[in-house]
Design a protein around this motif. Structure first.
Motif, PDB file in Angstrom:
ATOM      1  N   ARG A   1     -22.891 -67.063   9.404  1.00  0.00           N
ATOM      2  CA  ARG A   1     -21.618 -66.714   8.740  1.00  0.00           C
ATOM      3  C   ARG A   1     -21.881 -65.944   7.462  1.00  0.00           C
ATOM      4  NH1 ARG A   1     -17.161 -68.472  11.024  1.00  0.00           N
ATOM      5  NH2 ARG A   1     -17.520 -69.855  12.783  1.00  0.00           N
ATOM      6  N   ILE A   2     -20.933 -65.088   7.108  1.00  0.00           N
ATOM      7  CA  ILE A   2     -21.182 -64.155   6.001  1.00  0.00           C
ATOM      8  C   ILE A   2     -19.873 -63.876   5.252  1.00  0.00           C
ATOM      9  CG2 ILE A   2     -20.838 -62.126   7.504  1.00  0.00           C
ATOM     10  CD1 ILE A   2     -23.124 -60.742   6.056  1.00  0.00           C
TER      11      ILE A   2
ATOM     12  N   LEU B   1     -31.626 -53.901  13.495  1.00  0.00           N
ATOM     13  CA  LEU B   1     -30.482 -53.040  13.814  1.00  0.00           C
ATOM     14  C   LEU B   1     -30.976 -51.647  14.195  1.00  0.00           C
ATOM     15  CD1 LEU B   1     -27.869 -53.812  10.984  1.00  0.00           C
ATOM     16  CD2 LEU B   1     -28.385 -55.120  13.005  1.00  0.00           C
ATOM     17  N   ALA B   2     -30.339 -51.042  15.179  1.00  0.00           N
ATOM     18  CA  ALA B   2     -30.683 -49.664  15.556  1.00  0.00           C
ATOM     19  C   ALA B   2     -29.381 -48.888  15.741  1.00  0.00           C
ATOM     20  CB  ALA B   2     -31.478 -49.676  16.856  1.00  0.00           C
TER      21      ALA B   2
ATOM     22  N   ILE C   1     -20.108 -47.306   5.866  1.00  0.00           N
ATOM     23  CA  ILE C   1     -20.416 -48.359   6.847  1.00  0.00           C
ATOM     24  C   ILE C   1     -21.927 -48.572   6.934  1.00  0.00           C
ATOM     25  CG2 ILE C   1     -20.374 -48.892   9.319  1.00  0.00           C
ATOM     26  CD1 ILE C   1     -17.603 -47.822   9.444  1.00  0.00           C
ATOM     27  N   ALA C   2     -22.693 -47.470   6.809  1.00  0.00           N
ATOM     28  CA  ALA C   2     -24.157 -47.592   6.889  1.00  0.00           C
ATOM     29  C   ALA C   2     -24.660 -48.564   5.815  1.00  0.00           C
ATOM     30  CB  ALA C   2     -24.798 -46.223   6.721  1.00  0.00           C
ATOM     31  N   ASP C   3     -24.050 -48.509   4.622  1.00  0.00           N
ATOM     32  CA  ASP C   3     -24.485 -49.403   3.535  1.00  0.00           C
ATOM     33  C   ASP C   3     -24.103 -50.859   3.827  1.00  0.00           C
ATOM     34  OD1 ASP C   3     -25.540 -47.270   2.220  1.00  0.00           O
ATOM     35  OD2 ASP C   3     -23.719 -46.871   1.051  1.00  0.00           O
ATOM     36  N   ILE C   4     -22.922 -51.023   4.442  1.00  0.00           N
ATOM     37  CA  ILE C   4     -22.505 -52.395   4.802  1.00  0.00           C
ATOM     38  C   ILE C   4     -23.491 -52.968   5.828  1.00  0.00           C
ATOM     39  CG2 ILE C   4     -20.662 -53.798   5.819  1.00  0.00           C
ATOM     40  CD1 ILE C   4     -18.636 -51.808   4.750  1.00  0.00           C
TER      41      ILE C   4
ATOM     42  N   ASP D   1     -30.158 -57.089   5.874  1.00  0.00           N
ATOM     43  CA  ASP D   1     -30.940 -57.881   4.916  1.00  0.00           C
ATOM     44  C   ASP D   1     -30.537 -59.343   4.972  1.00  0.00           C
ATOM     45  OD1 ASP D   1     -32.183 -55.614   4.169  1.00  0.00           O
ATOM     46  OD2 ASP D   1     -30.994 -55.284   2.345  1.00  0.00           O
ATOM     47  N   PHE D   2     -29.235 -59.568   5.096  1.00  0.00           N
ATOM     48  CA  PHE D   2     -28.725 -60.944   5.072  1.00  0.00           C
ATOM     49  C   PHE D   2     -29.146 -61.715   6.324  1.00  0.00           C
ATOM     50  CE2 PHE D   2     -25.447 -63.745   6.778  1.00  0.00           C
ATOM     51  CZ  PHE D   2     -25.334 -64.676   5.757  1.00  0.00           C
TER      52      PHE D   2
END
Lengths: 178, 437
Positions: free
Chosen positions: B363-364, B388-389, B373-376, B382-383
């Motif tokens: 959960r986040i 991810l690809a 969106i790329a930054d999100i 990281d979290f």
């Protein structure tokens, strides 16, 4: 590799089996897109694809007792869709194109990255339905060979062979084009 | 040195057999395998799913069957328990479409309306598109409050869906609020804060530009939201663990395009002209009445309103133009949004199943304003520690995104589906790809 329907999906199937409209709607929501896409690629027509997708779920819900829990719900509906499309092709008396020899063991025959997606799609579309079906289930859905074999009433080796032959044909077609 | 055949290399790249140890020693075969991997990627892209066009007919045929089976089973059970003939007339075949049921619910006598209501409630989400359409077309319907209640009931997510809790919570909240001429998104930001609910905008809504006046006292939140959003041709639903605001066409399989309006008869044209003349009345209540009566005539009145736009009175002409905009059937700009990311219906191998479990369990909380969106996604990576690809280039326009306590899977659905993207799981990686139109 295990592909048995477990967890929420098996519960959903059980509820759908008991006639729960909510569970049926959830199964349709989850799998409609994949079935429609498969049907569209095989029939090339929006209306026909919609009809096939609807008929597939109608048949699936009418025969839920026949669903084998050893296999996913997805491969079960693909099996029904594939059979339905085969029936349609038979009714259309549209004989599938005979397979053309495309065996070419040379590494040069491998697709280049620069190949335009449109050309690749057109090559895929030219595959006869019997080869196209396992190809779609393998590439579009990423289904394991075991599930594809179940969906198409074939053996795992037979499916691998069909996919490989289809691949050779696509390579060959792309080499032929300008 | 014995090289593996092209067939064996292909089988290894496609995951049918384990990779040959020879690949470690032979650069030529490694290059070939690399090219085969590129080939597989290209083929997967070429063979991506085709998205179905929006259609109201999609699941409707399924529901009568489900109902028919249920009714048949009930009747068979009754016959077995009580013997034949104990419940005459129970097996009455009904083939009304959801649209017809909605009409019966709104227009017929109490008994027929109650029966239609029961059937619509049983259809649940399948009936939403037609119920929302009916509400838009009949703002003054005698049963408009019952219609709003039924709409909310039909939005109820299944028990195992995390959005069910949001649906239950929202139904219990009562609010008092007075906001004048504020941006619509500011109003919803405020609602999010005071209710502590996850409320998310669809990216296609013009929430920054639209202004809203919003004054309610001790009103249930669902009713207040209806009042706020309908004016902006928006609806809301419960999905991905949040209350999600979007145009109706995006939320639910839209009904087929409206058939052309039936031309008005002479008497109706005369009546419409009379109402148009009253649009210029000095009495506000008479103007409102004229506006409401003209609206009731629906899109058929548009040609008469067109005449009205050439009226001498500029105020009446302006009101005719506004009414025409309101009544003109809107062409669908968007296709309906998929209900879930692709990975949720994938058949997964063991390693990929672990990735899916992580997506469903971690959960986040996120609070991003005007962020790419790329930054999100970088933050999510990281979290969560997930691999991810991305196939292709993610959408660039910045988004504002605030949610609490959602699973990573739900967050990814909110970050991708409204933007025409999707998520699949491939070889242990959460892979983003653009959906084909």
């Amino acid at each position: 590799m295990t592909t048995t329907a477990t967890g929420p999906e098996s519960e959903r199937i059980e509820r759908a089996r008991r006639g729960d409209a909510d569970a049926r709607a959830a199964l349709v929501n989850l799998h409609y897109g994949a079935v429609y896409s498969l049907a569209f690629k095989l029939t090339g027509r929006v209306e026909a694809a919609r009809d096939v997708a609807q008929e597939t779920f109608l048949r699936a819900f009418a025969r839920l007792d026949q669903h084998d829990p050893e296999y996913s719900f997805a491969s079960w509906v693909f099996k029904i869709a594939a059979n339905h499309v085969r029936d349609l092709h038979r009714r259309d008396v549209r004989a599938p194109e005979p397979p053309r020899p495309g065996e070419d063991p040379r590494a040069e025959a491998i697709l280049e990255k620069r190949e335009d997606l449109a050309r690749v799609r057109s090559a895929l579309e030219s595959l006869p339905p019997d080869s196209r079906l396992p190809f779609i289930l393998h590439l579009q859905e990423g289904l394991p060979i075991r599930e594809i074999a179940y969906a198409l009433d074939s053996t795992e080796n037979g499916i691998r062979m069909k996919i490989y032959r289809a691949l050779l044909r696509v390579r060959s077609l792309l080499r032929e084009e300008p | 040195m014995m090289h593996p055949s092209l067939e064996d290399l292909t089988a290894a790249v496609h995951g049918w057999i384990p990779p040959d140890a020879h690949l470690h020693e032979c650069a030529t075969c490694r290059t070939t395998a690399e090219r085969l991997r590129d080939e597989l990627t290209l083929l997967r892209r070429a063979e991506e799913r085709v998205t179905p066009p929006p259609s109201g007919a999609r699941v409707f045929r399924l529901v009568p069957l489900a109902l028919a089976v249920t009714v048949l089973m009930a009747v068979l059970a009754t016959i077995l328990l009580h013997g034949p003939g104990s419940s005459p007339g129970r097996l009455q075949q009904r083939n009304e479409t959801p649209k017809e049921l909605v009409r019966i619910f709104l227009e017929k006598d109490d008994a027929a309306s109650a029966r239609a209501r029961r059937e619509l409630a049983a259809l649940g989400r399948v009936a939403l598109a037609d119920l929302a359409e009916a509400r838009r077309k009949n703002p003054d319907a005698a049963r408009k409050h019952e219609l709003a209640e039924l709409l909310y009931e039909c939005k109820k997510p299944p028990a195992e869906d995390p959005a069910r809790q949001v649906w239950e919570k929202v139904a219990t909240i009562t609010i008092t609020i007075d906001i004048q001429n504020s941006p619509l998104n500011a109003v919803v930001d405020y609602l999010r804060e005071i209710t502590g609910s996850n409320i998310v905008w669809d990216s296609v809504t013009d929430a920054d530009a639209a202004t809203a006046r919003f004054k309610v006292q001790d009103m249930k939140l669902p009713t207040a939201l209806d009042g706020l959003l309908i004016e902006h041709h928006l609806e809301y639903d419960f999905r991905h663990g949040v209350l999600f605001i979007s145009p109706a066409d995006r939320l639910w399989s839209a009904p087929p395009d409206p058939t052309p309006p039936v031309p008005l008869g002479e008497a109706k044209i005369k009546e419409a002209r009379d109402w148009i003349s009253r649009l210029a009345s000095d009495k506000p209540e008479e103007r409102d009445r004229a506006h409401s009566e003209l609206k009731k005539l629906g899109p058929s009145v548009i040609p008469v309103l067109e005449e009205g736009t050439r009226a001498a009175d500029s105020e009446a002409a302006a009101r005719c133009r506004a009414l025409m905009d309101d009544l003109r059937p809107r062409s669908r700009t968007w296709g309906s949004l998929p209900i879930a990311n692709h990975w949720r219906s994938q058949t997964l191998a063991d390693a990929d199943r672990k990735v899916a479990e992580k997506l469903e369990s971690r959960r986040i909380d996120l609070a991003f304003e005007n962020t790419a969106i790329a930054d999100i996604l970088e933050f999510i990576k990281d979290f969560s520690g997930l691999k991810l690809a991305v196939r292709g280039e993610l959408p660039k326009p910045p988004v504002t995104f605030k949610v609490k306590g959602l699973t990573v899977g739900e967050v990814l659905e909110l970050c991708t589906l409204p933007y025409g993207w999707d998520v699949t799981i491939e070889e242990g990686a959460v892979t983003f790809f653009e959906r084909k139109k």
